[in-house]
Design a protein around this motif. Structure first.
Motif, short mmCIF file in Angstrom:
data_model
loop_
_atom_site.label_atom_id
_atom_site.label_comp_id
_atom_site.label_asym_id
_atom_site.label_seq_id
_atom_site.Cartn_x
_atom_site.Cartn_y
_atom_site.Cartn_z
N LEU A 116 51.18 74.88 33.43
CA LEU A 116 50.51 75.11 32.14
C LEU A 116 49.45 74.06 31.81
O LEU A 116 48.74 74.22 30.81
CB LEU A 116 51.55 75.16 31.02
CG LEU A 116 52.58 76.29 31.10
CD1 LEU A 116 53.51 76.22 29.90
CD2 LEU A 116 51.89 77.65 31.15
N ALA A 131 60.87 78.76 26.80
CA ALA A 131 60.52 79.95 27.58
C ALA A 131 59.72 80.93 26.74
O ALA A 131 58.73 81.51 27.21
CB ALA A 131 61.80 80.60 28.10
N PHE A 165 61.06 69.88 33.56
CA PHE A 165 59.84 70.61 33.21
C PHE A 165 58.60 70.11 33.96
O PHE A 165 57.48 70.42 33.55
CB PHE A 165 59.59 70.58 31.70
CG PHE A 165 60.69 71.21 30.90
CD1 PHE A 165 60.89 72.57 30.95
CD2 PHE A 165 61.55 70.43 30.14
CE1 PHE A 165 61.92 73.16 30.23
CE2 PHE A 165 62.58 71.01 29.41
CZ PHE A 165 62.77 72.38 29.46
N THR A 189 56.28 79.60 26.34
CA THR A 189 55.50 79.80 27.57
C THR A 189 54.99 81.23 27.64
O THR A 189 53.81 81.47 27.95
CB THR A 189 56.37 79.48 28.80
OG1 THR A 189 56.82 78.13 28.73
CG2 THR A 189 55.60 79.71 30.08
N LEU A 246 56.83 73.26 35.32
CA LEU A 246 56.22 74.04 34.24
C LEU A 246 54.99 73.33 33.70
O LEU A 246 53.97 73.96 33.40
CB LEU A 246 57.24 74.26 33.12
CG LEU A 246 56.78 75.16 31.98
CD1 LEU A 246 56.55 76.59 32.47
CD2 LEU A 246 57.80 75.15 30.84
N HIS A 247 55.06 72.01 33.58
CA HIS A 247 53.91 71.25 33.09
C HIS A 247 52.73 71.39 34.03
O HIS A 247 51.58 71.58 33.60
CB HIS A 247 54.28 69.78 32.93
CG HIS A 247 53.17 68.93 32.38
ND1 HIS A 247 52.36 68.17 33.19
CD2 HIS A 247 52.73 68.76 31.11
CE1 HIS A 247 51.47 67.54 32.43
NE2 HIS A 247 51.67 67.89 31.17
N THR A 253 51.65 76.22 40.47
CA THR A 253 52.58 75.10 40.49
C THR A 253 53.32 75.14 41.81
O THR A 253 53.35 76.18 42.48
CB THR A 253 53.57 75.14 39.31
OG1 THR A 253 54.30 73.91 39.25
CG2 THR A 253 54.56 76.29 39.45
N VAL A 271 62.93 78.72 33.04
CA VAL A 271 61.88 79.24 32.16
C VAL A 271 61.05 80.30 32.87
O VAL A 271 60.76 81.37 32.33
CB VAL A 271 60.99 78.09 31.66
CG1 VAL A 271 59.70 78.63 31.03
CG2 VAL A 271 61.73 77.23 30.65
N LEU A 272 60.68 80.03 34.12
CA LEU A 272 59.82 80.97 34.84
C LEU A 272 60.56 82.27 35.14
O LEU A 272 59.95 83.35 35.11
CB LEU A 272 59.30 80.34 36.12
CG LEU A 272 58.28 79.20 35.91
CD1 LEU A 272 57.85 78.60 37.23
CD2 LEU A 272 57.07 79.70 35.13
N SER A 296 62.38 74.20 34.70
CA SER A 296 61.16 74.98 34.97
C SER A 296 61.50 76.31 35.62
O SER A 296 60.94 77.35 35.26
CB SER A 296 60.22 74.18 35.89
OG SER A 296 59.70 73.05 35.22
#
Length: 871
Positions: free
Chosen positions: A48, A84, A41, A87, A44-45, A30, A117-118, A114
């Motif tokens: 993933l 999170a 997000f 994920t 993140l999208h 990403t 979450v990461l 994002s």
């Protein structure tokens, strides 16, 4: 990896990705894009997207959270940290097929959800066959700052390496040109490659390096055909990378068909590359150079075309439409407001802030502009973004606000930082505003009063300010048993309101939600009803874990740990404090983290870990001292005093604990002084200086007449026995032992120890042994090692030998291992434990693999027995 633009971060990531693919790792990538930072997000999208088919293997709450975050369902996202965990779980499932490399480019431009979450995932990859590499450009504030991840800082090339690179990429330069490039590039690899392609004789040395590079890219753009320039401009402004979107929007701008052939000259010029589906710039500076080179009109037309093409995607469409506007437009402003609501529902609070701020800028109605600025400020307040809150409130205050809007402004501005930082008199001013708001908006009034009450708890605003908050609370038209009202009263005036709060706590219904239970726990903790508090928090934790509300979970765990530390229930307190601290760091809550650290210091004192006490106390104090956070500083002094008392350093204990009772000391605290009095008197008596507490004895006796606080009432009974002449001590000790202490076995054991010591000094040795034995057994069972050692020493002096204490699970396991072992002993599976603790099931399995040999067992069925305390 950190470094300036052009230092080689992207090249290193590409090399790592190529190497990983060669070794059969699955590579997921990403990249942050400036214009995508407002789409929750989005990063993140992108990461993933290739493995989204695995979402069906997740437990339903996690599956629903991911689908909601990516806009696949209309459900509201429950909490960012549930996403999170989902994920982490998804990556764990994919990694069973092949190890994974996660590559994150330009992480400084990731959307905030994002990035959060990461970071959460990165901290939990130790037991997974997953590696994450992220690149950050210098000069940006990001979620990764201070995240505790290993870092590699990339320096500029030395002279010899710079010459070698330049001569390989641009051989045959005239000596004066070669020297100019080396001088201006100053060891930056991208500059060494790109500057020779431009006009190096132009006087650009005074410009920043990034500007010089952008000029080089812009110059390369000027030689392209007009059609190519138009397509590349659209690609630079597009927040996505789909080639079809870029060509469709370029067609709208040009009024005639644009195809991939129009991109070929830009590909040949090494500005972009494409695989037929995606178009990607070779360096982010190329995108910004093209953006700056274009005129405002060209940018507006490109954004308008992208908005037209993205009619199917409401969020992206409205941002491009807003970027195409040169003047206020209420229709677009309303669409942005709706986008902010959608972002908030999906957990993208930061995107909601940006949407509200842009919506306000496009509002033609001043009243709507003010409302949107305030809503943006409220969202920024929720994120803890001080600068954004101040900016939005300042803009709103320039407008004609209604009375209710002014009240909301006061609440946001004066309640920032959990009531810790800022003006001490804010408690009084918030109370005045709450009184005016009470009749019209009771909920807002309680919010205002909660902010005031927090200031009363964390700092020391004075008697008048406390009285004003209590008086204002009494005028809010809500039920007397409302948990919000009880926590305001308890935090503001824990002594004067103690009896009222405790009586109302016992009248609460049994079907309350997690929010109400957490507030009741706060109120019970503040007035010293630690047994009630522990019960309220324990019940609330189940729902908070299920909802994935980690910020609130950290707060509840911290106060559960503090309450259980006073109950000396170490099996609950130790893992709760450890988890609370880790989650407080994850959720960027320094007040909560400091409180958890202070609680861990108290627990270390109870366990006899002298080094741990002073290390943990120093960490908590380092944060609390600059902010004069009385509640944390008093907890720090309590920990130090308890450690000194357990270690037999009674003079030190008096000095440490005495500070909690001095109104001029930043460690003074109205509630905490009620909980430490028995310890202070014991330290004074054992140091041979009972007169040091004679004045305080009268003061705290008067306080006890105003509050039924259990620790204060018990502490005073114990203090009277300790201070009494020998002729009067026995009935006082016996009365103290006969008093109902309920869930307080440790204080009772302290009295038994003190009574046994007194009896032995009176040469009533045989009578002393029963009390000393009971104390020893209670201390061993609770894990309070220093007090157990004292009881053994007294028994030896009485002529009785005690068997050596056998180390138990609390001695052998880390706090997190203890928590996992307890859950496994209760019958939870690895997946269930992982879902509760926001860890993967593989991590839980690894922990159990280490736990079994530490406890000398071979299976889960033996855990319950192994966890029993040794007595």
């Amino acid at each position: 990896m950190r470094g300036e633009a052009g230092i080689g971060k992207s090249a290193l990531l590409s090399e790592a990705a190529w190497s990983a693919a060669e070794q059969q790792l699955r590579v997921l990538r990403t990249a942050g894009v400036q214009s995508e930072a407002q789409i929750a997000f989005a990063g993140l999208h992108q990461l993933l997207r290739p493995v989204l088919d695995q979402v069906e293997r997740l437990p339903q709450p996690q599956r629903g959270a991911v689908l909601a975050a990516f806009g696949r369902t209309d459900a509201a996202v429950p909490d960012l940290y549930l996403i999170a965990l989902a994920t982490l779980s998804m990556l764990g499932e994919v990694a069973t097929q092949a190890p994974i490399l996660l590559v994150v480019e330009d992480a400084q431009w990731l959307d905030r959800p994002s990035a959060d979450v990461l970071l959460f995932v990165a901290r939990r990859l130790a037991e997974e066959p997953v590696v994450m590499l992220a690149a950050l450009r210098d000069g940006f504030d990001t979620s990764f700052d201070g995240g505790g991840l290993p870092e590699l800082a990339l320096p500029r090339l030395d002279r010899a390496s710079a010459e070698l690179l330049l001569d390989r990429r641009a051989p045959g330069l005239r000596p004066e040109v070669r020297q100019r490039v080396l001088s201006e590039a100053a060891g930056n690899p991208l500059a060494l490659v790109e500057l020779p392609a431009g006009d190096v004789t132009a006087p650009t040395a005074m410009l920043p390096l990034t500007a010089r590079l952008e000029q080089a890219f812009a110059a390369r753009m000027s030689g392209l055909p007009v059609a190519t320039q138009a397509v590349v401009l659209v690609a630079a402004l597009n927040d996505g990378d789909a080639l079809s979107e870029t060509l469709a929007a370029a067609t709208v701008v040009a009024g005639e068909q644009r195809t991939v052939d129009d991109l070929e000259p830009a590909i040949s010029a090494r500005l972009v590359q494409t695989d037929g589906e995606r178009v990607r710039f070779l360096h982010p500076l190329m995108r910004s150079a093209i953006h700056q080179r274009a005129s405002l009109g060209q940018r507006h037309r490109a954004h308008a075309a992208l908005a037209h093409v993205l009619a199917h995607d409401d969020d992206r469409r409205v941002w491009h439409r807003a970027a195409s506007m040169a003047r206020p437009d209420e229709a677009v402003a309303a669409e942005l407001e709706a986008a902010a609501v959608r972002a908030q529902r999906r957990g993208g609070i930061a995107a909601g802030v940006a949407a509200m701020e842009r919506s306000a800028a496009l509002s033609s109605d001043p009243a709507l502009r003010g409302e949107r600025l305030l809503r943006g400020a409220e969202l920024a307040f929720e994120l803890g973004q001080r600068d954004a809150v101040v900016r939005l409130l300042t803009a709103a205050e320039r407008l004609e606000l209604s009375g209710r809007q002014r009240w909301r402004t006061a609440w946001i501005r004066d309640s920032f930082d959990d009531g810790v930082l800022g003006r001490a008199q804010a408690a009084w001013s918030l109370a005045q505003v709450a009184e005016r708001a009470a009749a019209e908006d009771p909920d807002l009034a309680l919010n205002l009063l909660y902010g005031a009450a927090l200031r009363c708890w964390w700092t020391e605003p004075g008697v008048e300010a406390r009285a004003s908050v209590v008086a204002a609370a009494g005028r809010v038209p809500v039920d007397d048993n409302d948990p919000r009202l009880l926590v305001v009263l308890a935090y503001t005036s824990p002594v004067e309101c103690g009896e009222v709060v405790m009586s109302r706590l016992r009248r609460q219904p049994g079907d309350l939600d997690a929010r109400a239970l957490r507030m009741l726990g706060n109120a019970a903790m503040a007035v010293g009803a630690f047994d009630l508090a522990a019960g309220f928090f324990a019940t609330s934790l189940v729902e908070l874990r299920t909802q994935g509300r980690l910020a609130l979970l950290a707060r509840a765990l911290t106060l559960q740990a503090w309450s259980c530390a006073h109950l000396v229930d170490l099996n609950v307190a130790v893992p709760a404090a450890d988890e609370a601290y880790r989650l407080a760091r994850d959720t960027s809550q320094p007040v909560v983290a400091a409180t958890a650290r202070a609680t861990q210091a108290v627990l270390a004192a109870l366990r006899g870990d002298q080094d741990g006490v002073y290390r943990l106390a120093a960490e908590a104090e380092a944060w609390a001292m600059p902010a004069a956070t009385h509640a944390v500083l008093s907890a720090v002094q309590f920990a130090r005093g308890l450690a000194a008392l357990g270690d037999g350093r009674h003079e030190d204990a008096v000095a440490d604990l005495r500070r909690i009772y001095d109104p001029a000391d930043p460690a003074y605290h109205q509630a905490n002084r009620c909980w430490a009095f028995g310890d202070l008197v014991e330290a004074a008596v054992r140091s041979g200086r009972p007169e040091a507490v004679s004045g305080l004895m009268a003061e705290m006796t008067a306080v006890a007449r105003r509050t039924p606080s259990p620790p204060l009432q018990h502490g005073l009974r114990y203090a009277r026995a300790l201070l009494a002449p020998d002729a009067e001590a026995q009935p006082l000790y016996e009365a103290t032992l006969q008093a109902d202490v309920g869930a307080w076995p440790f204080p009772r054991a302290r009295v038994q120890l003190g009574y046994g010591e007194w009896l032995r000094r009176q040469r009533r040795v045989a009578e002393s042994r029963a009390h000393l034995r009971a104390a020893r057994e209670a201390f061993d069972a609770s894990g309070t090692i220093p007090w157990g050692d004292r009881a053994r020493a007294e028994l030896r002096a009485s002529g009785e030998t005690s068997r050596r204490r056998v180390p138990d699970a609390r001695d052998q396991l880390t706090p997190q291992e203890l928590q996992i072992a307890q859950m496994a002993a209760d019958g939870l599976t690895n997946r269930e434990i992982g879902q509760r603790l926001y860890l993967s099931h593989r991590t839980i399995g690894s922990h159990l693999h280490r736990i079994f040999p530490k406890l000398g067992i071979a299976s889960r069925s033996e855990l319950r027995t192994a966890l029993q305390p040794s007595v």
